[in-house]
Design an enzyme around this catalytic site. Structure first.
Site, PDB file in Angstrom:
ATOM      1  N   GLU A  80       0.843  -1.197   0.000  1.00  0.00           N
ATOM      2  CA  GLU A  80       0.000   0.000   0.000  1.00  0.00           C
ATOM      3  C   GLU A  80       0.881   1.251   0.000  1.00  0.00           C
ATOM      4  O   GLU A  80       1.925   1.297   0.649  1.00  0.00           O
ATOM      5  CB  GLU A  80      -0.896  -0.005   1.240  1.00  0.00           C
ATOM      6  N   ASP A 108      -2.362  -5.107   0.950  1.00  0.00           N
ATOM      7  CA  ASP A 108      -1.685  -3.974   1.586  1.00  0.00           C
ATOM      8  C   ASP A 108      -0.273  -4.316   2.059  1.00  0.00           C
ATOM      9  O   ASP A 108       0.631  -3.481   1.994  1.00  0.00           O
ATOM     10  CB  ASP A 108      -2.508  -3.469   2.775  1.00  0.00           C
TER      11      ASP A 108
END
Length: 252
Positions: A80, A108
């Site tokens: 992310e 992420d």
């Protein structure tokens, strides 16, 4: 809300959020609630990975020193915050190296200790509802899901919370603080309710003093996670300019 975000979050997180929104054709000055949500999600991802390493025996340890032992390896790979092309490059590299199944959606984080991708969620609603939405979207048992709420609740795949209790408590405390800061300035309701958000947007557009009455509690310490990302998107001159602008705004 936009001014609150710029005061509440580390300038580098704000910059990453702006880049992410612009990549999808979104305007942080208009979609301010999404701007706040993205900044919050980014900060949680970085806090999740901060200080966590793997030692030479493959054990997970926590090191808060600014200069950890050279034999230590970061436990989490941060996906992310990168542009989509770079993010998929990182994911493909991890899959080729470890043999794990490639996810359909960008996760992420990657946990090198547990050898799994992690999807982090931050919700303003019930954690179990958001968890189910994430699970239905991902449709993969290989990606681990961990959801946090602004009320201190959390939910994770098979009740496996990955991190120690103290690390998770830091994240929960930060989220609760963000909620309290928003509420004290009448922003929380608009953050939760789309209808209220439209009313708040009109109010924000009329504001003439972007720095007035806003909180100044923001960490000036760069997250270790942010330091690993910084060279990819920002040079030292831009970083200095951002911080100078931020401090100037505080003094008004």
């Amino acid at each position: 809300m936009e001014d609150f975000v710029r005061q509440c979050f580390n300038p580098m997180i704000v910059e990453l959020a702006e880049k992410a929104m612009k990549e999808y054709g979104e305007n942080p000055k208009i979609e301010t609630n999404k701007f706040a949500a993205i900044c919050t999600h980014l900060e949680v991802c970085f806090m999740y990975s901060d200080f966590h390493f793997i030692d030479e025996r493959g054990e997970s340890i926590i090191v808060e020193s600014g200069d950890p032992n050279a034999l230590l390896k970061h436990r989490f790979e941060i996906i992310e915050g990168r542009d989509r092309t770079m993010a998929w490059t990182v994911v493909n590299s991890i899959c080729n190296t470890t043999g794990v199944e490639k996810p359909k959606f960008l996760p992420d984080l990657y946990d090198y200790k547990e050898n799994r991708f992690i999807e982090i969620g931050v919700t303003r609603r019930e954690v179990h509802i958001y968890y189910l939405e994430k699970a239905n979207k991902i449709k993969s048992e290989k990606t681990h899901i961990h959801i946090f709420s602004f009320t201190g609740e959390e939910m994770a795949t098979k009740a496996d919370y990955t991190l120690d209790e103290e690390s998770r408590a830091r994240i929960k405390t930060r989220l609760f603080t963000i909620r309290q800061e928003m509420a004290s300035r009448g922003l929380w309701d608009s953050f939760v309710s789309p209808r209220e958000a439209k009313r708040q947007l009109k109010k924000d557009l009329k504001s003439q003093e972007p720095c007035a009455g806003l909180p100044t509690k923001v960490s000036h310490r760069t997250s270790p996670a942010l330091k690993t990302l910084e060279p990819m998107w920002m040079d030292s001159n831009r970083t200095a300019a951002l911080r100078a602008s931020f401090l100037k705004c505080q003094k008004k």
